[in-house]
Design a protein around this motif. Structure first.
Motif, PDB file in Angstrom:
ATOM      1  N   ARG A  69       0.837  -1.209   0.000  1.00 44.91           N
ATOM      2  CA  ARG A  69       0.000   0.000   0.000  1.00 44.91           C
ATOM      3  C   ARG A  69       0.865   1.249   0.000  1.00 44.91           C
ATOM      4  NH1 ARG A  69      -1.348   3.801   3.393  1.00 44.91           N
ATOM      5  NH2 ARG A  69      -3.371   4.763   3.311  1.00 44.91           N
ATOM      6  N   TYR A  70       1.909   1.247   0.804  1.00 45.36           N
ATOM      7  CA  TYR A  70       2.795   2.409   0.860  1.00 45.36           C
ATOM      8  C   TYR A  70       3.630   2.536  -0.406  1.00 45.36           C
ATOM      9  CZ  TYR A  70       1.581   3.134   5.691  1.00 45.36           C
ATOM     10  OH  TYR A  70       0.895   3.386   6.833  1.00 45.36           O
ATOM     11  N   ALA A  71       4.077   1.424  -0.931  1.00 47.91           N
ATOM     12  CA  ALA A  71       4.902   1.455  -2.138  1.00 47.91           C
ATOM     13  C   ALA A  71       4.131   2.036  -3.323  1.00 47.91           C
ATOM     14  CB  ALA A  71       5.402   0.061  -2.458  1.00 47.91           C
ATOM     15  N   LYS A  72       2.835   1.777  -3.381  1.00 49.75           N
ATOM     16  CA  LYS A  72       2.016   2.283  -4.486  1.00 49.75           C
ATOM     17  C   LYS A  72       1.502   3.696  -4.246  1.00 49.75           C
ATOM     18  CE  LYS A  72       0.707  -2.205  -6.196  1.00 49.75           C
ATOM     19  NZ  LYS A  72      -0.349  -3.116  -6.583  1.00 49.75           N
ATOM     20  N   ALA A  73       1.741   4.234  -3.059  1.00 48.90           N
ATOM     21  CA  ALA A  73       1.238   5.566  -2.715  1.00 48.90           C
ATOM     22  C   ALA A  73       1.806   6.646  -3.629  1.00 48.90           C
ATOM     23  CB  ALA A  73       1.568   5.894  -1.253  1.00 48.90           C
ATOM     24  N   LYS A  74       3.034   6.458  -4.109  1.00 47.69           N
ATOM     25  CA  LYS A  74       3.647   7.471  -4.977  1.00 47.69           C
ATOM     26  C   LYS A  74       2.852   7.647  -6.262  1.00 47.69           C
ATOM     27  CE  LYS A  74       6.961   4.331  -7.106  1.00 47.69           C
ATOM     28  NZ  LYS A  74       8.354   3.954  -7.192  1.00 47.69           N
ATOM     29  N   HIS A  75       2.203   6.584  -6.744  1.00 47.18           N
ATOM     30  CA  HIS A  75       1.430   6.673  -7.975  1.00 47.18           C
ATOM     31  C   HIS A  75       0.092   7.370  -7.761  1.00 47.18           C
ATOM     32  CE1 HIS A  75       4.429   4.219  -9.886  1.00 47.18           C
ATOM     33  NE2 HIS A  75       4.260   3.272  -8.984  1.00 47.18           N
ATOM     34  N   ARG A  76      -0.378   7.408  -6.523  1.00 43.25           N
ATOM     35  CA  ARG A  76      -1.636   8.079  -6.204  1.00 43.25           C
ATOM     36  C   ARG A  76      -1.416   9.519  -5.738  1.00 43.25           C
ATOM     37  NH1 ARG A  76      -2.034   3.465  -3.051  1.00 43.25           N
ATOM     38  NH2 ARG A  76      -1.906   4.764  -1.193  1.00 43.25           N
ATOM     39  N   GLY A  77      -0.160   9.932  -5.633  1.00 45.59           N
ATOM     40  CA  GLY A  77       0.146  11.263  -5.123  1.00 45.59           C
ATOM     41  C   GLY A  77      -0.093  11.366  -3.629  1.00 45.59           C
ATOM     42  N   ASP A  78      -0.015  10.252  -2.934  1.00 43.71           N
ATOM     43  CA  ASP A  78      -0.320  10.185  -1.502  1.00 43.71           C
ATOM     44  C   ASP A  78       0.942  10.469  -0.686  1.00 43.71           C
ATOM     45  OD1 ASP A  78      -1.170   9.594   1.045  1.00 43.71           O
ATOM     46  OD2 ASP A  78      -1.960   7.611   0.553  1.00 43.71           O
ATOM     47  N   VAL A  79       1.243  11.752  -0.511  1.00 48.48           N
ATOM     48  CA  VAL A  79       2.451  12.165   0.201  1.00 48.48           C
ATOM     49  C   VAL A  79       2.381  11.769   1.675  1.00 48.48           C
ATOM     50  CG1 VAL A  79       3.930  14.128   0.782  1.00 48.48           C
ATOM     51  CG2 VAL A  79       2.788  14.061  -1.422  1.00 48.48           C
ATOM     52  N   ALA A  80       1.198  11.759   2.257  1.00 52.50           N
ATOM     53  CA  ALA A  80       1.048  11.384   3.669  1.00 52.50           C
ATOM     54  C   ALA A  80       1.501   9.935   3.893  1.00 52.50           C
ATOM     55  CB  ALA A  80      -0.398  11.562   4.119  1.00 52.50           C
ATOM     56  N   SER A  81       1.141   9.032   2.994  1.00 50.22           N
ATOM     57  CA  SER A  81       1.566   7.634   3.131  1.00 50.22           C
ATOM     58  C   SER A  81       3.067   7.496   2.945  1.00 50.22           C
ATOM     59  CB  SER A  81       0.847   6.743   2.121  1.00 50.22           C
ATOM     60  OG  SER A  81      -0.498   6.580   2.497  1.00 50.22           O
ATOM     61  N   ILE A  82       3.636   8.267   2.052  1.00 48.27           N
ATOM     62  CA  ILE A  82       5.089   8.248   1.858  1.00 48.27           C
ATOM     63  C   ILE A  82       5.773   8.742   3.130  1.00 48.27           C
ATOM     64  CG2 ILE A  82       7.006   9.228   0.527  1.00 48.27           C
ATOM     65  CD1 ILE A  82       5.338   7.106  -0.986  1.00 48.27           C
ATOM     66  N   ASN A  83       5.212   9.770   3.750  1.00 49.83           N
ATOM     67  CA  ASN A  83       5.743  10.278   5.010  1.00 49.83           C
ATOM     68  C   ASN A  83       5.671   9.195   6.090  1.00 49.83           C
ATOM     69  OD1 ASN A  83       6.823  12.099   6.831  1.00 49.83           O
ATOM     70  ND2 ASN A  83       4.853  13.012   7.304  1.00 49.83           N
ATOM     71  N   GLU A  84       4.577   8.445   6.116  1.00 49.30           N
ATOM     72  CA  GLU A  84       4.432   7.333   7.062  1.00 49.30           C
ATOM     73  C   GLU A  84       5.498   6.271   6.809  1.00 49.30           C
ATOM     74  OE1 GLU A  84       0.423   5.986   6.611  1.00 49.30           O
ATOM     75  OE2 GLU A  84      -0.415   7.821   7.437  1.00 49.30           O
ATOM     76  N   MET A  85       5.831   6.034   5.543  1.00 52.45           N
ATOM     77  CA  MET A  85       6.873   5.071   5.228  1.00 52.45           C
ATOM     78  C   MET A  85       8.218   5.555   5.789  1.00 52.45           C
ATOM     79  SD  MET A  85       8.158   3.446   1.623  1.00 52.45           S
ATOM     80  CE  MET A  85       6.641   2.621   1.227  1.00 52.45           C
ATOM     81  N   GLY A  86       8.463   6.853   5.715  1.00 54.85           N
ATOM     82  CA  GLY A  86       9.672   7.420   6.310  1.00 54.85           C
ATOM     83  C   GLY A  86       9.707   7.196   7.807  1.00 54.85           C
TER      84      GLY A  86
END
Length: 148
Positions: free
Chosen positions: A70-87
């Motif tokens: 879910r987090y890996a695919k967040a970049k394709h949805r423009g989901d910066v919040a999920s990318i931040n969570e991955m960090g």
């Protein structure tokens, strides 16, 4: 009751935090609840050959499967919040490795890819790690070749 507990309770009422994976309420104000965090499978360091004479240890915060997909695919949805969570997850899972790092250098996107996405996931993750562990973040690299 101390001020930190009062502040946390007020924040939970005004801006409740929900797990980025299952959607359940999270009391500790972390992006992922303890149940989902426990389900994320760990990865041991892997020793990789870079050249015939040079090897490096590669670390990962989690295996590339559910729920991390879910987090890996967040970049394709423009989901910066999920990318931040991955960090946040990387900063939690890789603490012992991050203690030995002098500087973080995220790999840049080509300007065309950046224009498509609107953000660079590597930079977002690195910014969160830098903040969590007080590690300097430098961006001296520039991607010049487009792999469209």
């Amino acid at each position: 009751m101390n001020t930190q507990h009062i502040f946390r309770d007020v924040c939970n009422i005004i801006l409740p935090t929900y797990c980025g994976i299952c959607g359940q309420f999270v009391e500790r104000r972390t992006p992922i609840c303890h149940v989902c965090l426990h389900e994320v499978k760990s990865v041991a360091p892997i020793d990789m050959a870079v050249t015939r004479n040079q090897r490096v240890s590669v670390f990962a915060a989690a295996q590339y499967d559910l729920p991390m997909l879910r987090y890996a695919k967040a970049k394709h949805r423009g989901d910066v919040a999920s990318i931040n969570e991955m960090g946040w997850l990387v900063s939690q899972r890789c603490c012992n490795v991050l203690e030995n790092i002098d500087v973080l250098v995220p790999i840049p996107l080509h300007w065309r890819r950046y224009a498509q996405r609107g953000f660079n996931q590597a930079t977002c993750i690195a910014q969160r790690i830098a903040k969590e562990h007080d590690i300097p973040l430098h961006m001296p690299l520039k991607r010049v070749i487009w792999h469209g």
